[in-house]
Write an enzyme that holds these catalytic residues in place. Structure first.
Site, PDB file in Angstrom:
ATOM      1  N   ILE A 328      31.384  22.509  71.659  1.00 14.79           N
ATOM      2  CA  ILE A 328      31.433  21.501  72.729  1.00 14.79           C
ATOM      3  C   ILE A 328      32.415  20.384  72.360  1.00 14.79           C
ATOM      4  CG2 ILE A 328      30.080  19.820  74.052  1.00 14.79           C
ATOM      5  CD1 ILE A 328      27.650  21.721  73.652  1.00 14.79           C
ATOM      6  N   SER A 424      24.988  14.527  72.965  1.00  9.99           N
ATOM      7  CA  SER A 424      24.387  15.451  71.994  1.00  9.99           C
ATOM      8  C   SER A 424      22.871  15.291  72.009  1.00  9.99           C
ATOM      9  CB  SER A 424      24.985  15.215  70.604  1.00  9.99           C
ATOM     10  OG  SER A 424      24.735  13.895  70.151  1.00  9.99           O
ATOM     11  N   ARG A 425      22.345  14.442  71.159  1.00  6.84           N
ATOM     12  CA  ARG A 425      20.921  14.149  71.163  1.00  6.84           C
ATOM     13  C   ARG A 425      20.752  12.649  70.950  1.00  6.84           C
ATOM     14  NH1 ARG A 425      20.153  18.246  73.679  1.00  6.84           N
ATOM     15  NH2 ARG A 425      18.956  20.036  72.926  1.00  6.84           N
ATOM     16  N   GLU A 454      13.519   9.837  74.844  1.00 11.23           N
ATOM     17  CA  GLU A 454      13.517  10.298  76.228  1.00 11.23           C
ATOM     18  C   GLU A 454      12.095  10.541  76.701  1.00 11.23           C
ATOM     19  OE1 GLU A 454      16.190  13.517  77.384  1.00 11.23           O
ATOM     20  OE2 GLU A 454      17.669  12.613  76.060  1.00 11.23           O
ATOM     21  N   HIS A 472      20.153  13.151  81.066  1.00  8.34           N
ATOM     22  CA  HIS A 472      20.283  14.428  80.331  1.00  8.34           C
ATOM     23  C   HIS A 472      20.743  15.560  81.270  1.00  8.34           C
ATOM     24  CE1 HIS A 472      18.650  16.614  76.534  1.00  8.34           C
ATOM     25  NE2 HIS A 472      19.686  17.249  77.024  1.00  8.34           N
ATOM     26  N   SER A 475      24.252  19.759  80.955  1.00  4.33           N
ATOM     27  CA  SER A 475      24.371  21.196  81.258  1.00  4.33           C
ATOM     28  C   SER A 475      24.118  21.489  82.736  1.00  4.33           C
ATOM     29  CB  SER A 475      23.390  21.991  80.395  1.00  4.33           C
ATOM     30  OG  SER A 475      22.065  21.663  80.758  1.00  4.33           O
TER      31      SER A 475
HETATM   32  C1  DGY Z   1      20.588  22.063  75.591  1.00  2.66           C
HETATM   33  O1  DGY Z   1      20.622  23.196  76.064  1.00  2.66           O
HETATM   34  O2  DGY Z   1      20.265  21.865  74.425  1.00  2.66           O
HETATM   35  C2  DGY Z   1      21.000  20.951  76.454  1.00  2.66           C
HETATM   36  O3  DGY Z   1      20.729  19.714  75.901  1.00  2.66           O
HETATM   37  C3  DGY Z   1      20.363  21.057  77.820  1.00  2.66           C
HETATM   38  O4  DGY Z   1      21.124  20.258  78.668  1.00  2.66           O
END
Ligand code: DGY
Length: 538
Positions: A328, A424-425, A454, A472, A475
């Site tokens: 990514i 990311s996180r 979160e 979030h 994706s």
């Molecule tokens: C994942 O797949 O880990 C993503 O954070 C979802 O958006």
């Protein structure tokens, strides 16, 4: 990648809750209660307010994550899920109760507590817990009955069943996008049960009741706490496979799954571009202050062009910094270099050779066309990226080494007008330190897709105009989400049927081609080696 999963909170010492009908006496009421609390020897308090009630809750409140404890004091919101319970209990005209040890899902404010271990009237606590027969005892029993009812009510109920006579019972804890994944399962003799419970995040208890006595496999979500308890329950029900509908699986205790012989799937290979595109969107939105300017227009504040109105940063010729140049991070870097002619500096433990080659070739192309060539540099430390770059995007995996990677010290290394993006996180950033930094540096801007706790934001973040926050959604493109659903379903199907494991989990195109039957293999099983599963020859 990292994600808080089912985040449960334990108030592991007695809690004291007060009924209060008077909205106007906040201060006095709080003082009285403070006084009372001091008298009975409780020292730390977390007041939780609702329009009609205050609850003072004693205890160290700690989020628990896969056995780890973080030293974070929670904001008020999570405790709102006590409201339902307490307001119901106070309908019985009992105004003080002590709740001993409560575990619940803070992500679901207004939802029901998952577990209240014991409730006693406050007076019983005061009188040496020597409560005998009488009205208080009756109330206590009435409350226990109420609690059992509430617990029963907390169980998921709305289930949609496909192919009821299918041989393998597969559960999906959430409806997922698209229909292909459903067809793939039902075409292969699966009885599919999709949980439509309205609750955003299912608790461990909810999922246990979904699994029931017989279940072959489960497709779950990154918000759920897939640990020892759930894998034990799945195994007991005869289950063989679980898949997260996510590439990240920090909500999953993979060792526990392996211990119970359960294959754990994830969904790599379909999120790369989508996630990188969101990181690029946030970079652009932050650099050109788009969200702020949009709010300004909607508020009717625009009364004509001005030389200083929402002046932001030009990207061309500036430096983009990438921390974590995996799939990514590299895709994002390419977008920013190619799209905006930015120079690249990156930090990664591994050399991103393909990315370097790409930037070199693109630089040569620009030069050959009479333009300033772009450049790249592999930094020797993260700090070097932070101090050199104008736009920085974070793409590390979250683990112990990257927790609070961006903190007060590292923020101070960054340029005053820099832009920081995180898809990311959340816990990669010390969010409280970030809020302070945003306050001190109004031209420093952030674009955040993920948050430390979160679904909550740290106090103050929502008020910061120099922060763009989205829930979030990195994706969240149709193609990606449908692909994730398909891969998760095929992981579970393959696990249940004993299919071998696909050789390269990042090249999953054959599973995504709608016009062809997918290979008889599991696209991505993260504990395949530990389980000794065979690799597909296809
Ligand atoms: C994942 O797949 O880990 C993503 O954070 C979802 O958006």
């Amino acid at each position: 990648m990292y994600e808080f999963s089912s985040l449960s909170m334990d108030v592991d010492k007695p809690c004291l809750c007060f009924d209060d009908d008077d909205d106007d006496d906040d201060d006095d009421g709080m003082n009285d209660r403070g006084e009372l609390c001091r008298k009975i020897g409780f020292t730390t308090w977390l007041p939780v307010r609702t329009p009609r009630q205050h609850y003072l809750v004693r205890g160290n409140i700690r989020p628990k994550l896969s056995g780890q404890k973080l030293q974070t004091r929670y904001p008020q919101e999570p405790l709102k899920s006590l409201d339902t319970l307490v307001s119901r209990s106070t309908q019985n005209k009992t105004d003080r109760w002590i709740f001993h040890r409560i575990s619940f899902q803070p992500q679901n404010p207004g939802g029901l507590p998952v577990r209240v271990h014991r409730v006693t009237p406050y007076d019983s606590h005061q009188k040496n817990r020597n409560l005998k027969k009488g009205p208080m005892l009756r109330k206590r029993f009435a409350l226990s009955r109420l609690l059992s009812t509430l617990r029963r009510m907390a169980k998921p109920m709305a289930i949609e069943v496909y192919n009821p006579n299918g041989k393998y019972r597969i559960i999906s804890t959430k409806p997922m996008p698209g229909t292909r994944w459903i067809n793939l399962l039902t075409d292969h003799d699966c009885r599919l049960e999709i949980c439509h419970q309205k609750k955003t995040i299912l608790s461990v208890e909810d999922i246990i009741s979904l699994i029931g006595n017989r279940c072959d496999g489960v497709i779950g979500q990154l918000t759920e706490d897939w640990g020892e308890t759930l894998f034990a329950a799945l195994r007991k029900a005869g289950g063989k496979a679980f898949s997260n509908m996510a590439v990240g699986y920090n909500n999953v205790d993979v060792d526990a799954a392996t211990k119970y012989g359960i294959a754990v799937g994830n969904t790599p290979g379909v999120l790369t571009e989508t996630t990188a595109e969101l990181a690029a969107s946030l970079s652009l939105a932050a650099s050109r202050r788009i969200v702020e300017a949009d709010g300004f227009m909607r508020a009717g504040l625009y009364d004509g062009w001005l030389p200083h109105l929402f002046v932001g940063n030009l990207l061309k010729g500036q430096t983009v910094g990438v921390i974590g140049a995996g799939r990514i991070g590299s895709a994002y870097a390419r977008m920013m270099v190619e799209g905006f002619k930015m120079n690249l500096i990156y930090y990664d433990l591994y050399q991103a050779t393909r990315l370097e080659k790409f930037v070199t070739a693109y630089g040569e192309f620009l030069k050959a066309n009479g333009e300033q060539p772009v450049t790249w540099k592999r930094a020797s430390s993260m700090e070097e990226v932070l101090s050199a770059a104008d736009v920085i995007s974070l793409h590390p995996v979250l683990d112990k080494t990257t927790f609070h990677l961006v903190n007060k010290e590292s923020l101070s290394l960054m340029k005053k007008e820099a832009i920081l993006v995180n898809c990311s996180r959340g816990p990669v950033i010390d969010e409280a330190a970030l809020v302070e930094h945003l306050k001190q540096n109004p031209m420093f801007r952030v674009g955040l897709d993920v948050f430390e706790e979160e679904p909550y934001m740290k106090p103050g973040l929502a008020e910061m105009k120099n922060a763009i926050v989205v829930p979030h959604i990195a994706s969240a493109s149709k193609w990606t989400r449908e692909g994730m659903a398909t891969l998760a379903a095929l992981n579970v199907l393959g696990g249940v049927k004993g299919y071998p494991i696909w050789g390269d989990p990042n090249r999953v195109d054959p599973f995504l081609n709608e016009d062809a039957t997918p290979p008889s293999a599991c696209p991505s099983i993260v504990n395949s080696k530990a389980l000794g599963l065979p690799v597909s020859k296809l």
